[in-house]
Design a protein around this motif. Structure first.
Motif, PDB file in Angstrom:
ATOM      1  N   TYR A 112       0.891  -1.120  -0.269  1.00 26.56           N
ATOM      2  CA  TYR A 112       0.178   0.041   0.041  1.00 26.56           C
ATOM      3  C   TYR A 112       0.826   1.298   0.020  1.00 26.56           C
ATOM      4  CZ  TYR A 112      -4.188  -2.575   1.002  1.00 26.56           C
ATOM      5  OH  TYR A 112      -5.187  -3.670   1.205  1.00 26.56           O
ATOM      6  N   ILE A 131      -9.709   1.680   2.918  1.00 29.14           N
ATOM      7  CA  ILE A 131      -9.151   0.793   1.992  1.00 29.14           C
ATOM      8  C   ILE A 131      -9.925  -0.485   1.966  1.00 29.14           C
ATOM      9  CG2 ILE A 131      -7.208  -0.481   1.057  1.00 29.14           C
ATOM     10  CD1 ILE A 131      -5.522   2.007   2.249  1.00 29.14           C
ATOM     11  N   LEU A 187      -7.511  -0.682  -6.339  1.00 31.81           N
ATOM     12  CA  LEU A 187      -6.712   0.211  -5.458  1.00 31.81           C
ATOM     13  C   LEU A 187      -6.329   1.399  -6.115  1.00 31.81           C
ATOM     14  CD1 LEU A 187      -3.977  -2.737  -4.005  1.00 31.81           C
ATOM     15  CD2 LEU A 187      -5.812  -1.577  -2.781  1.00 31.81           C
ATOM     16  N   THR A 238      -3.957  -7.582  -3.097  1.00 29.51           N
ATOM     17  CA  THR A 238      -3.793  -6.478  -2.117  1.00 29.51           C
ATOM     18  C   THR A 238      -2.244  -6.598  -1.785  1.00 29.51           C
ATOM     19  OG1 THR A 238      -4.198  -7.734  -0.303  1.00 29.51           O
ATOM     20  CG2 THR A 238      -5.934  -6.440  -1.047  1.00 29.51           C
TER      21      THR A 238
END
Length: 145
Positions: free
Chosen positions: A23, A52, A62, A141
């Protein structure tokens, strides 16, 4: 409140540290610094991680989520984008309801085999023409996830 190290953020957010680093690479979160080799984060990162997670659950990519975050300050959530996603979810729910009902019928169908069941044959025909909704693969992710 004092900064949290990456292990504490990972524990509280319920995600692996590798996801936090990913991230960070995507620009979704930013550490405040380091203590030794460990990244430090402002406690507000937990709210950002919750946003998120909510966005991912709703089906946003994302990249779409990244556009919702201002570099500093509160998120800029586009209401039109939310409405469009809700419409998309409504369509998907409807498609999945038809699929569920067809599968339930095929499971209980008195035909000697599924291949002789008109409902199941209809599902096969729809699948062959791309008319059956297929599960969308989620964007990982984290790398390899």
């Amino acid at each position: 409140m004092t900064d949290l190290d990456i292990a504490e953020v990972a524990r509280r957010a319920g995600v692996p540290a590798s996801t936090l680093r990913f991230y960070e690479e995507k620009g979704l979160i930013a550490p405040t610094g380091r203590r030794g080799l460990r990244r430090q984060f402002d406690p507000g990162v937990l709210e950002r991680l919750a946003l998120i997670a909510l966005g991912r659950t709703a089906g946003f990519s994302l990249d779409e989520i990244a556009h919702m975050f201002a570099p500093d300050g509160p998120p800029r959530i586009d209401r039109r984008m939310l409405a469009d996603k809700a419409e998309e979810l409504d369509r998907r729910i409807s498609e999945l309801g038809v699929l569920r009902d067809s599968l339930r019928h095929a499971a209980a169908c008195p035909a000697p085999s599924h291949m002789e069941c008109p409902t199941f044959r209809g599902l096969l025909d729809a699948a062959a023409s791309g008319g059956v909704p297929t599960p969308r693969r989620r964007t990982p992710t984290r790398p390899g996830g």
